[in-house]
Design a protein around this motif. Structure first.
Motif, PDB file in Angstrom:
ATOM      1  N   ALA A  20      13.284  51.584  40.884  1.00 54.97           N
ATOM      2  CA  ALA A  20      13.401  50.902  39.768  1.00 54.97           C
ATOM      3  C   ALA A  20      14.402  49.651  39.610  1.00 54.97           C
ATOM      4  N   THR A  21      14.238  48.734  38.885  1.00 55.42           N
ATOM      5  CA  THR A  21      15.033  47.471  38.976  1.00 55.42           C
ATOM      6  C   THR A  21      16.437  47.559  38.355  1.00 55.42           C
ATOM      7  N   GLY A  23      19.938  49.903  36.955  1.00 53.49           N
ATOM      8  CA  GLY A  23      20.972  50.859  37.438  1.00 53.49           C
ATOM      9  C   GLY A  23      21.508  50.659  38.808  1.00 53.49           C
ATOM     10  N   SER A  24      22.627  51.603  39.182  1.00 56.60           N
ATOM     11  CA  SER A  24      23.093  51.444  40.318  1.00 56.60           C
ATOM     12  C   SER A  24      22.022  51.748  41.460  1.00 56.60           C
ATOM     13  N   SER A  25      22.493  51.733  42.721  1.00 57.85           N
ATOM     14  CA  SER A  25      21.792  51.742  43.921  1.00 57.85           C
ATOM     15  C   SER A  25      21.392  53.220  43.874  1.00 57.85           C
ATOM     16  N   LEU A  26      22.161  54.332  43.535  1.00 58.70           N
ATOM     17  CA  LEU A  26      21.822  55.492  43.479  1.00 58.70           C
ATOM     18  C   LEU A  26      20.822  56.004  42.420  1.00 58.70           C
ATOM     19  N   THR A  27      21.047  55.386  41.285  1.00 57.02           N
ATOM     20  CA  THR A  27      19.875  55.466  40.284  1.00 57.02           C
ATOM     21  C   THR A  27      18.447  55.009  40.491  1.00 57.02           C
ATOM     22  N   ARG A  28      18.519  53.842  41.375  1.00 55.81           N
ATOM     23  CA  ARG A  28      17.328  53.158  41.686  1.00 55.81           C
ATOM     24  C   ARG A  28      16.632  54.062  42.831  1.00 55.81           C
ATOM     25  N   TYR A  29      17.545  54.596  43.786  1.00 55.05           N
ATOM     26  CA  TYR A  29      17.053  55.220  44.819  1.00 55.05           C
ATOM     27  C   TYR A  29      16.258  56.624  44.255  1.00 55.05           C
ATOM     28  N   ALA A  30      16.879  57.029  43.235  1.00 52.45           N
ATOM     29  CA  ALA A  30      16.753  58.465  42.733  1.00 52.45           C
ATOM     30  C   ALA A  30      15.408  58.277  41.878  1.00 52.45           C
TER      31      ALA A  30
END
Length: 229
Positions: A20-21, A23-30
């Motif tokens: 995903a482009t 959100g935070s790095s964690l949100t994108r990872y998730a």
């Protein structure tokens, strides 16, 4: 189906378009992977609010494995750890149901000693969740060591490269794999055939964690597994 994760949630630029482009790095990872191993807890203590923020940043089905502080495993060498372990458990409590296994990675210098039972007893007095142990001294292959781990329901970690427990020494599929990269630990990427062999080895509900993060190989290797599932 095995649970695929990386150590940390840093996303290399060369594959950023697969996440995903926003959100935070964690949100994108998730947005792609649903589990992760937190390694930073080994080096420093985090505020409870930090764990709460991480938990809020991911879907309800997401899980965090958490590495125990080196104060427990290295500084105190698994002696008199009840207080430190209790504090650690209190710190990570905001993860709630999103908390997965706790990783106890011991230093290569820490040989098996029956006296270490007090540390495992202290852990179990405080917490009944999944705890996995990555031993790195060959003495942990002894029958007494294996018996002690079984007594406290502690799962052995299969690590690659494997300094202690080899693949053929697991009577049942290991529930936690930590793949550090080879030939250069933390840097080297795994081949497709190597990745497939690890996927076949791990328990159907086990964790397969890529720790070859230094040059960004971990995420790429994890995505390779997901593509094959």
């Amino acid at each position: 189906m095995p649970i695929i994760a990386t150590a940390g949630w840093s996303i290399p630029k060369n594959i950023a378009d697969r996440f995903a482009t926003e959100g935070s790095s964690l949100t994108r990872y998730a947005s792609v992977l649903n589990v992760v191993e937190i390694n930073s807890t080994f080096y420093r203590r985090h505020k409870r609010s930090t764990f709460a923020r991480w938990a809020d940043a991911v879907p309800d089905s997401f899980q965090f494995a958490v590495k125990m502080p080196k104060d427990i495993t290295h500084t105190h060498a698994m002696k008199c750890v009840a207080g430190a372990f209790s504090t650690f458990i209190e710190d990570i409590e905001p993860l709630g149901k999103k908390r997965g296994p706790l990783l106890c990675q011991m230093p290569p210098s820490l040989a098996f000693d029956a006296g270490i039972e007090s540390a495992f007893q202290a852990m179990r007095d405080c917490d009944d969740g999944t705890i996995v142990v990555e031993a790195r001294h060959e003495s942990w292959t002894s029958a007494d060591a294996l018996k002690l781990l079984n007594t406290y329901a502690l799962d052995r970690v299969f690590a690659d490269p494997s300094p202690v427990w080899k693949a053929d020494e697991f009577e049942t599929p290991p529930k936690y794999l930590r793949l550090h990269g080879r030939p250069k630990i933390y840097y080297s990427s795994y081949t497709a055939d190597e990745i497939r062999s690890f996927s076949d080895m791990v328990a159907s509900d086990g964790w397969c964690v890529f720790d070859n993060t230094a040059a960004g190989a971990a995420i790429d290797n994890a995505l390779t597994v997901l593509e094959d599932l």
